[in-house]
Scaffold this motif. Structure first.
Motif, PDB file in Angstrom:
ATOM      1  N   PHE A  80      14.929  23.339  -4.989  1.00 54.70           N
ATOM      2  CA  PHE A  80      14.460  24.391  -5.886  1.00 54.70           C
ATOM      3  C   PHE A  80      12.945  24.313  -6.070  1.00 54.70           C
ATOM      4  CE2 PHE A  80      18.856  23.676  -7.676  1.00 54.70           C
ATOM      5  CZ  PHE A  80      19.394  24.817  -7.098  1.00 54.70           C
ATOM      6  N   ILE A  93      19.308  18.132 -13.476  1.00 57.50           N
ATOM      7  CA  ILE A  93      19.534  19.316 -12.648  1.00 57.50           C
ATOM      8  C   ILE A  93      20.114  18.924 -11.299  1.00 57.50           C
ATOM      9  CG2 ILE A  93      18.365  21.181 -11.415  1.00 57.50           C
ATOM     10  CD1 ILE A  93      16.405  21.324 -13.784  1.00 57.50           C
ATOM     11  N   SER A  94      19.550  17.882 -10.701  1.00 57.89           N
ATOM     12  CA  SER A  94      20.058  17.412  -9.414  1.00 57.89           C
ATOM     13  C   SER A  94      21.524  17.005  -9.518  1.00 57.89           C
ATOM     14  CB  SER A  94      19.214  16.234  -8.928  1.00 57.89           C
ATOM     15  OG  SER A  94      19.697  15.742  -7.698  1.00 57.89           O
ATOM     16  N   VAL A  97      23.804  20.165  -9.954  1.00 58.81           N
ATOM     17  CA  VAL A  97      23.936  20.941  -8.717  1.00 58.81           C
ATOM     18  C   VAL A  97      24.769  20.177  -7.693  1.00 58.81           C
ATOM     19  CG1 VAL A  97      22.659  21.929  -6.792  1.00 58.81           C
ATOM     20  CG2 VAL A  97      21.806  22.218  -9.120  1.00 58.81           C
ATOM     21  N   GLN A 103      24.824  26.331 -10.287  1.00 59.35           N
ATOM     22  CA  GLN A 103      24.228  26.873  -9.076  1.00 59.35           C
ATOM     23  C   GLN A 103      22.852  27.407  -9.437  1.00 59.35           C
ATOM     24  OE1 GLN A 103      27.090  29.824  -7.848  1.00 59.35           O
ATOM     25  NE2 GLN A 103      28.241  28.368  -6.597  1.00 59.35           N
ATOM     26  N   GLY A 104      22.003  27.545  -8.448  1.00 58.53           N
ATOM     27  CA  GLY A 104      20.688  28.092  -8.707  1.00 58.53           C
ATOM     28  C   GLY A 104      20.748  29.590  -8.951  1.00 58.53           C
ATOM     29  N   THR A 109      15.572  28.714  -6.193  1.00 58.27           N
ATOM     30  CA  THR A 109      15.113  28.747  -7.582  1.00 58.27           C
ATOM     31  C   THR A 109      16.261  28.396  -8.512  1.00 58.27           C
ATOM     32  OG1 THR A 109      13.521  30.500  -7.055  1.00 58.27           O
ATOM     33  CG2 THR A 109      14.030  30.138  -9.375  1.00 58.27           C
ATOM     34  N   PHE A 110      16.032  27.403  -9.386  1.00 55.82           N
ATOM     35  CA  PHE A 110      17.064  27.025 -10.340  1.00 55.82           C
ATOM     36  C   PHE A 110      17.061  27.933 -11.562  1.00 55.82           C
ATOM     37  CE2 PHE A 110      18.464  24.605 -14.114  1.00 55.82           C
ATOM     38  CZ  PHE A 110      19.750  24.330 -13.718  1.00 55.82           C
ATOM     39  N   ARG A 240      18.452  26.836 -19.203  1.00 50.93           N
ATOM     40  CA  ARG A 240      19.353  26.329 -18.174  1.00 50.93           C
ATOM     41  C   ARG A 240      19.168  24.829 -17.973  1.00 50.93           C
ATOM     42  NH1 ARG A 240      21.801  29.338 -14.460  1.00 50.93           N
ATOM     43  NH2 ARG A 240      21.064  28.074 -12.718  1.00 50.93           N
ATOM     44  N   GLU A 241      17.922  24.359 -18.031  1.00 54.99           N
ATOM     45  CA  GLU A 241      17.705  22.930 -17.842  1.00 54.99           C
ATOM     46  C   GLU A 241      18.184  22.119 -19.047  1.00 54.99           C
ATOM     47  OE1 GLU A 241      13.591  24.552 -19.083  1.00 54.99           O
ATOM     48  OE2 GLU A 241      15.376  25.203 -17.971  1.00 54.99           O
TER      49      GLU A 241
END
Length: 255
Positions: A80, A93-94, A97, A103-104, A109-110, A240-241
């Motif tokens: 991303f 995030i890693s 996913v 999903q991004g 792009t995340f 989202r993060e």
């Protein structure tokens, strides 16, 4: 790196195309070819003395673009562009996913900084717990139609108690607030019925007035934290993060 590779490419193309017999440039062209070969841009079948065709130059440029993209990707996390390796939520995030919970927003792009929707978090939560709902559709909320991409996951969350029907609508496209996210996590853990017992538990936040038990339990479990100045900011939407970090914190508690 890009300027260096472009320079080498220009040397190679100009040397072998325009004046392939010029002895003064033969050594430089050979060194350039060796470098391009090392970088994987040409192979051993490349005929250095022969004039380069336009097609060969085009192929080299395509290979060069791929090398640049690969080099840039080394500084991205999980592919991303908006998640550099040093980002505070990069590891979470890693993990999300990799595990398939998230999903991004696109292929590269995340969606860092973008709000997490209520429907999106229901989907992530159902994936996290591995919840499955029956194939038979039944209406729970008036604003959740049959066939909606998130509907089976939302139904699974409802069946497992993470979502309750306090009103007739769910507002799937609305950003989920930090308070709502904490409540869903505690309910997903099965602690919803006893959250009321924690209403009087001390909290380091002076702005929490509703669902205090749920937030207190989420805080004690290490799932949520404040925003500074003794504030939780319960009505602010969760990004989202932030949602990814909360699920990452929940993982070692459950598994």
């Amino acid at each position: 790196m890009k300027k260096r590779l472009l320079s080498l490419l220009c040397v190679l193309v100009l040397t072998v195309s325009v004046i392939p017999a010029a002895s003064a440039l033969e050594g430089e062209a050979a060194r350039a070819a060796d470098t391009l070969s090392t970088l994987g841009l040409i192979d051993s079948t490349y005929n250095l003395p022969a004039p380069a065709t336009r097609a060969q130059a085009a192929v080299l440029l395509v290979h060069l673009a791929g090398a640049e993209q690969a080099a840039a990707a080394d500084n991205w996390l999980a592919g991303f562009r908006d998640v550099p390796a040093g980002h505070w939520a990069a590891d979470a995030i890693s993990q999300c996913v990799t595990q398939g919970w998230f999903q991004g927003k696109s292929a590269d792009t995340f969606g860092v900084g973008q709000p997490m929707t209520r429907a999106g978090f229901a989907v992530a939560l159902s994936r996290f717990f591995g919840w499955q709902s029956g194939e038979t559709y039944y209406r729970i909320f008036s604003d959740v139609p049959q066939g909606a991409w998130y509907e089976p996951a939302l139904r699974a969350c409802y069946e497992h108690g993470a979502v309750t029907r306090q009103t007739g609508d769910f507002r799937p496209g609305d950003p989920i607030t930090r308070e709502e996210l904490a409540v869903m996590l505690i309910r997903a853990l099965g602690y919803g019925p006893i959250a009321g017992l924690a209403e009087d538990d001390p909290l380091p936040f002076r702005d929490v007035t509703t669902n205090k038990g749920h937030i207190a339990m989420a805080y004690e479990l290490g799932l949520v934290s404040g925003m500074g100045n003794d504030l939780f900011v319960p009505d602010r939407y969760a990004t989202r993060e932030q949602a990814a970090v909360m699920l990452s914190r929940l993982y070692p508690i459950i598994f």
